[in-house]
Design a protein around this motif. Structure first.
Motif, PDB file in Angstrom:
ATOM      1  N   LYS A 268      37.632  44.617  38.524  1.00 10.03           N
ATOM      2  CA  LYS A 268      37.675  43.566  38.078  1.00 10.03           C
ATOM      3  C   LYS A 268      39.309  43.498  37.326  1.00 10.03           C
ATOM      4  N   LEU A 269      39.839  41.590  38.228  1.00  9.90           N
ATOM      5  CA  LEU A 269      41.372  41.601  37.218  1.00  9.90           C
ATOM      6  C   LEU A 269      40.683  41.133  36.018  1.00  9.90           C
ATOM      7  N   VAL A 270      41.092  41.866  34.763  1.00  4.54           N
ATOM      8  CA  VAL A 270      41.218  41.141  32.928  1.00  4.54           C
ATOM      9  C   VAL A 270      41.966  41.711  32.356  1.00  4.54           C
ATOM     10  N   GLY A 271      43.140  41.294  33.099  1.00  4.72           N
ATOM     11  CA  GLY A 271      44.575  40.493  32.227  1.00  4.72           C
ATOM     12  C   GLY A 271      45.951  40.687  32.889  1.00  4.72           C
ATOM     13  N   GLU A 333      41.026  46.780  35.877  1.00  7.15           N
ATOM     14  CA  GLU A 333      38.871  47.315  35.421  1.00  7.15           C
ATOM     15  C   GLU A 333      38.366  48.210  36.525  1.00  7.15           C
TER      16      GLU A 333
ATOM     17  N   ARG B 104      30.676  37.236  35.166  1.00 13.00           N
ATOM     18  CA  ARG B 104      31.713  37.755  33.772  1.00 13.00           C
ATOM     19  C   ARG B 104      31.186  37.821  32.143  1.00 13.00           C
ATOM     20  N   ALA B 191      40.567  36.689  27.757  1.00 11.28           N
ATOM     21  CA  ALA B 191      41.792  37.266  28.559  1.00 11.28           C
ATOM     22  C   ALA B 191      41.615  35.889  30.100  1.00 11.28           C
TER      23      ALA B 191
END
Lengths: 435, 199
Positions: A268-271, A333, B104, B191
């Motif tokens: 997962k892309l979290v930032g 993540e 999410r 984010a």
């Protein structure tokens, strides 16, 4: 029995460390560029937001002093060859991902490719739900451009009193999927394979490990261990990559900061942010020709605090030849789909352009943070600049819960072999290495 | 067999008597052992409680994600609200309302339902809140339930090795230590908000 288990663990480390790819290193630390500065407890504020919190806390406490160097963006990008960047551009639109497994496939026919040179996804859209998986594939394949590689190195367990255990071993790795030039033969349909051999201490000497990573979306690695006491090779469970290695604070999955198949994690892309990443260099080291297909790279020794007279920081900090550079990163993540994997959520900081994981923070299954790994790299290129490698050269694993650490890697010489004998990575060779 | 025959050849009478009494002794001991075993299994063991597990899997918040229809987050300088809209979620930030990936938010809620407190510190009336970074709290997460009282998590400081974070759960005012992954979960939502805001 305990000794035997220790052997296997040691071997597993080596094997897992090897799978993604080895590469080579530098020619005695180049002089520091103009503008380099020291980050320490007196100016720790300068790194706020540029280091993972547990690391910044240790800078503030005086455990770590880092040398930070500025880099020329274009020159840094040229650590990879122009062929790599050209191939990456040509890959745009050519690949897609299996939604269920994050497996790579060709867009035109849905088949799994057996060779991909360059980034398969040169442009990442952070809004893309599959962005993190694409970042992971760019990382994984960049690990392999160096083709075949090898090095002799150590694993050092270190606590506040200094070194408490040292293991010496060599590791040879052969890459297939992401290599610069496609291998002539790959009969077992592998992404990569490794062979390792423990040399010291006596209780681990002669343990050999052979590992294979298959090119599919769902299989676990094949791992065999040869134990000299038994004079037998045994199949080993591959689901131990998150086990500590031989009682050290380092894990099989630490090489390159992630050593598994992309498909093992849910990504997962979290930032996104900037981070200070550890490298030797900062620019590509020269590969010296040592044979028709063999090259050698000299790398300056990354001396540990415990080896440095007068060291005032943590005994496991690196005191020589390592620099930090400020890089834009994706914060990603990863969480294993394997219920037997010890880690919970793992947060990785991956260079947006160079696809290196500089740091990872690890939580256990209860959500408790406990471990940070700093992963250091170097790039190397052939004299004519046509062939290059991105190579991990050190992992500093720190268990913040126990205040202990381990250093892995720190070799001074590494070789690249572009035409490894396939027989070197076989069960037959596994048994014969210790005869 | 040979030995037995040999004994027999010595004849019965005085030489067999000690063996017979020993046999009775052994038989008696076997019966006693059996009776003792039966007593232990039938009476004693059931009265001994099984040891309690070191880590109870009681979650931080004991409600399913479907119970919540809005979430307010104050994390650092970011303030935003997530509102359930059917099966989807919208983010309300400043003057804008936009959809966000519902997985999410669902994952954020699910993580609370899976996150066990690492330690119970005590009631907020009894513990010095300032020592735990809770006077005032550094961040706030308010979970609005479709039916029933809202739940507020007042996020405090981290423990010395940064492995966990102190949280005061309202209502009730219970202060607990939770794994630092809680901050990651909040940051992931934050984010998401900043991505929306940066456009």
């Amino acid at each position: 029995m305990h000794v035997r288990r220790s052997f296997v663990r040691t071997a597993l480390v080596v094997a897992a460390l090897a799978l993604p790819t080895l590469s080579v290193g530098a020619e005695g630390g180049a002089p520091l560029p103009e503008g380099a500065w020291k980050l320490n407890k007196d100016n720790w504020q300068k790194a706020e937001g540029l280091l993972p919190d547990p690391v910044l806390k240790r800078v503030k406490a005086g455990d770590y002093t880092f040398t930070v160097v500025p880099v020329d963006e274009q020159k840094f990008k040229e650590n990879y060859t122009s062929a790599y960047w050209a191939a990456s551009e040509a890959n745009e639109g050519k690949y897609e991902l299996d939604a269920e497994t994050c497996g790579l496939k060709l867009k035109e026919n849905g088949e799994l490719p057996d060779h991909v040179f360059g980034q398969p996804f040169p442009r990442i859209d952070p809004k893309d739900p599959q962005a993190a998986c694409k970042v992971a594939w760019n990382f994984y394949l960049a690990n392999q451009i160096g083709e075949g590689q090898g090095a002799t190195f150590t694993l050092n367990g270190i606590d506040r009193n200094g070194e408490f255990r040292r293991i010496k071993l060599w590791l040879h790795a052969q890459s297939y999927m992401g290599r610069t030039e496609k291998a002539e033969e790959n009969p077992e349909n592998l992404r990569g394979t490794t062979m390792s051999h423990a040399m010291e201490p006596a209780d681990a000497e002669g343990v050999n490990i052979l590992a294979q990573q298959l090119n599919d979306w769902d299989s676990q690695d094949n791992i065999w261990a040869y134990l000299p006491q038994m004079r037998r090779a045994r199949r080993v469970n591959a689901a131990t990559r998150s086990d500590p290695i031989a009682g050290l604070d380092i894990f099989s999955d630490d090489l390159n900061c992630y050593a598994g198949k992309v498909e093992y994690y849910k990504w997962k892309l979290v930032g996104e942010q900037k981070i200070l990443g550890a490298i030797v260099g900062p620019y590509a080291l020269e590969q010296e020709k040592a044979g028709d297909t063999k090259y050698e790279v000299n790398i300056p020794y990354l001396r540990g605090g415990y080896e440095t007279p007068g060291n005032e920081g943590a005994p496991w900090q690196i005191t020589d030849n390592l620099v930090l550079v400020e890089r834009p990163v994706w914060v990603v993540e990863g969480e294993s789909t394997d219920p037997y994997y010890n880690f919970g959520k793992v947060v990785m900081y991956i260079d947006k352009e160079m696809s290196r994981i500089y740091w990872k923070n690890v939580h256990n299954r209860a959500g408790e943070y406990f471990y940070t790994a700093m992963c250091s790299y170097h790039w190397s290129k052939s004299g004519d600049g046509s062939f290059g490698a991105a190579t991990p050269n050190m992992v500093m694993g720190v268990n913040d819960k126990t205040d202990r650490a381990a250093l892995g890697g720190r070799y001074q010489g590494q070789f690249i072999e572009r035409n490894f004998d396939p027989g070197h990575f076989s069960l037959r060779a596994l048994s014969r290495l210790s005869d | 067999m040979t030995v037995h025959a040999s004994h027999g050849s010595r004849g019965h009478g005085s030489t067999d008597a000690p063996f017979a009494s020993r046999r009775w002794l052994l038989l008696g001991m076997a019966v006693l052992a059996a009776a003792l075993g039966a007593f232990v299994f039938a009476v004693a063991l059931p009265r001994i409680e099984a040891p309690k597990r070191q880590t109870e899997a009681r979650p931080l918040i004991d409600f399913p994600p479907s119970d919540f229809d809005a979430i307010d987050v104050e994390r650092g300088r970011k303030e935003f609200r997530l509102v359930r809209s059917g099966s989807a979620w919208d983010i309300q930030e400043a003057d804008r309302t936009e959809p966000v990936p519902d997985d999410r938010v669902e994952e954020f809620l699910a993580s609370f339902a899976e996150l066990p407190p690492l330690a119970e510190i005590g009631s907020s009336a009894e513990v010095p809140l300032a020592d735990f970074g809770l006077a005032p709290a550094r961040d706030l997460v308010t979970l609005h339930r479709t039916e029933g009282e809202q739940i507020q998590l007042r996020i405090g400081g981290r423990n010395p090795p940064l492995t966990g974070v102190y949280v005061e759960i309202m209502p009730g005012g219970q202060v607990v230590l939770v794994g630092a992954v809680l901050l990651l979960e909040i940051d992931k939502l934050a984010a998401l908000a900043s991505h929306e805001a940066s456009e």
